[in-house]
Design an enzyme around this catalytic site. Structure first.
Site, mmCIF file in Angstrom:
data_model
loop_
_atom_site.group_PDB
_atom_site.id
_atom_site.type_symbol
_atom_site.label_atom_id
_atom_site.label_comp_id
_atom_site.label_asym_id
_atom_site.label_seq_id
_atom_site.Cartn_x
_atom_site.Cartn_y
_atom_site.Cartn_z
ATOM 1 N N LYS A 45 33.540 -14.249 8.655
ATOM 2 C CA LYS A 45 34.894 -14.699 8.917
ATOM 3 C C LYS A 45 35.399 -14.129 10.240
ATOM 4 O O LYS A 45 36.375 -14.608 10.811
ATOM 5 C CB LYS A 45 35.843 -14.213 7.806
ATOM 6 N N ASP A 102 32.258 -11.883 16.535
ATOM 7 C CA ASP A 102 33.347 -10.933 16.783
ATOM 8 C C ASP A 102 32.853 -9.653 17.431
ATOM 9 O O ASP A 102 33.436 -9.164 18.392
ATOM 10 C CB ASP A 102 34.119 -10.630 15.485
ATOM 11 N N ASP A 105 27.346 -4.633 16.608
ATOM 12 C CA ASP A 105 27.303 -3.216 16.212
ATOM 13 C C ASP A 105 25.832 -2.791 16.269
ATOM 14 O O ASP A 105 25.347 -2.401 17.327
ATOM 15 C CB ASP A 105 27.944 -3.118 14.823
ATOM 16 N N LYS A 133 29.475 -2.384 20.674
ATOM 17 C CA LYS A 133 29.416 -0.913 20.594
ATOM 18 C C LYS A 133 28.017 -0.505 21.041
ATOM 19 O O LYS A 133 27.109 -0.404 20.214
ATOM 20 C CB LYS A 133 29.618 -0.445 19.154
ATOM 21 N N ASP A 161 37.974 -7.036 10.314
ATOM 22 C CA ASP A 161 38.575 -6.512 9.088
ATOM 23 C C ASP A 161 38.010 -5.154 8.712
ATOM 24 O O ASP A 161 36.996 -4.690 9.237
ATOM 25 C CB ASP A 161 38.262 -7.456 7.929
HETATM 26 P P1 IMP Z 1 25.667 -5.777 13.218
HETATM 27 O O1 IMP Z 1 24.705 -6.639 12.486
HETATM 28 O O2 IMP Z 1 25.497 -4.322 12.867
HETATM 29 O O3 IMP Z 1 25.707 -5.997 14.695
HETATM 30 O O4 IMP Z 1 27.062 -6.079 12.594
HETATM 31 C C1 IMP Z 1 27.877 -7.041 13.024
HETATM 32 C C2 IMP Z 1 28.958 -7.262 11.975
HETATM 33 O O5 IMP Z 1 29.434 -6.023 11.403
HETATM 34 C C3 IMP Z 1 30.160 -7.871 12.618
HETATM 35 O O6 IMP Z 1 30.076 -9.273 12.627
HETATM 36 C C4 IMP Z 1 31.286 -7.348 11.765
HETATM 37 O O7 IMP Z 1 31.485 -8.203 10.664
HETATM 38 C C5 IMP Z 1 30.825 -6.008 11.260
HETATM 39 N N1 IMP Z 1 31.392 -4.892 12.044
HETATM 40 C C6 IMP Z 1 30.715 -3.986 12.771
HETATM 41 N N2 IMP Z 1 31.530 -3.100 13.347
HETATM 42 C C7 IMP Z 1 32.781 -3.450 12.985
HETATM 43 C C8 IMP Z 1 34.095 -2.902 13.270
HETATM 44 O O8 IMP Z 1 34.288 -1.911 13.987
HETATM 45 N N3 IMP Z 1 35.134 -3.553 12.676
HETATM 46 C C9 IMP Z 1 34.985 -4.648 11.890
HETATM 47 N N4 IMP Z 1 33.793 -5.200 11.613
HETATM 48 C C10 IMP Z 1 32.697 -4.592 12.147
HETATM 49 MG MG MG Z 2 31.329 -10.598 11.583
#
Ligand code: IMP
Ligand code: MG
Length: 182
Positions: A45, A102, A105, A133, A161
């Site tokens: 979302k 969005d 991470d 990040k 969120d």
């Molecule tokens: P990744 O797979 O670790 O890159 O995670 C990405 C997803 O983790 C994003 O699409 C977000 O839904 C969630 N996410 C990671 N960090 C944050 C944050 O600081 N705030 C909110 N959602 C986050």
């Molecule tokens: Mg997301």
């Protein structure tokens, strides 16, 4: 502006967000000039507000679609496992696919999505990510269009969120570590 109790500070205010989104849209309008098959795929979302603002500034012809992926759940922990729980309605074969996400991470979500989309015979697959990040990234995946680099803090607002709350704050704020158990 009065911050909700769990929000420590405003990291990026609505004016700065709008300015950066306009810059990204201008770049996309240049880069996709002449493309007749652009499809913008928002990742639900978290990208719904970013995708809405960005696509309304696109002057190149495009269609909009969405996918939903399994998330971390209600905690900041995660397994690196990603699952597609809602696919696009439109086929991606032969299309210029722009993923709108969005935040990057660990990068596992975007890595999974790019591989998945590339297996469908698209013309191209690129990503437009609002926040990154860098200190948290694990997966080797590239971002073609980036909004902002941020430090390793949990951010909420503008679609993002914590436990499905704070998504509609008009700015990007830092959540107090006490609110997510750090
Ligand atoms: P990744 O797979 O670790 O890159 O995670 C990405 C997803 O983790 C994003 O699409 C977000 O839904 C969630 N996410 C990671 N960090 C944050 C944050 O600081 N705030 C909110 N959602 C986050
Ligand atoms: Mg997301």
């Amino acid at each position: 502006m009065l911050l909700p109790d769990d929000v420590e500070l405003t990291l990026i205010d609505s004016t700065a967000i709008a300015a950066r989104v306009a810059e990204l849209a201008a770049t996309l309008n240049d880069d996709y000039e002449g493309s007749e098959n652009l499809i913008v795929v928002g990742v639900l979302k978290g990208s719904f507000i970013f995708a809405a603002d960005l696509t309304r500034l696109l002057t190149v012809p495009h269609q909009v679609d969405f996918v939903a992926l399994s998330s971390y759940g209600d905690s900041a922990e995660h397994s690196g496992l990603v699952r597609l729980i809602m696919d696009t309605r439109l086929p991606l074969t032969g299309r210029d696919v722009l993923i709108v996400e969005d935040i990057l991470d660990t990068g596992h979500t975007l890595d999974y999505l790019k591989r998945n989309f590339l297996s469908r015979g698209p013309k191209s697959v690129r990503s437009c990510v609002l926040l990154h990040k860098p200190s948290r990234q694990e997966a080797h995946v590239s971002i073609e269009y980036l909004g902002f680099e941020i430090p390793d803090v949990w951010v909420v607002g503008y679609g993002l969120d914590y436990a499905d709350r704070y998504r509609t704050l008009p700015y990007i704020g830092v959540l107090k570590p006490s609110a997510y158990g750090r």
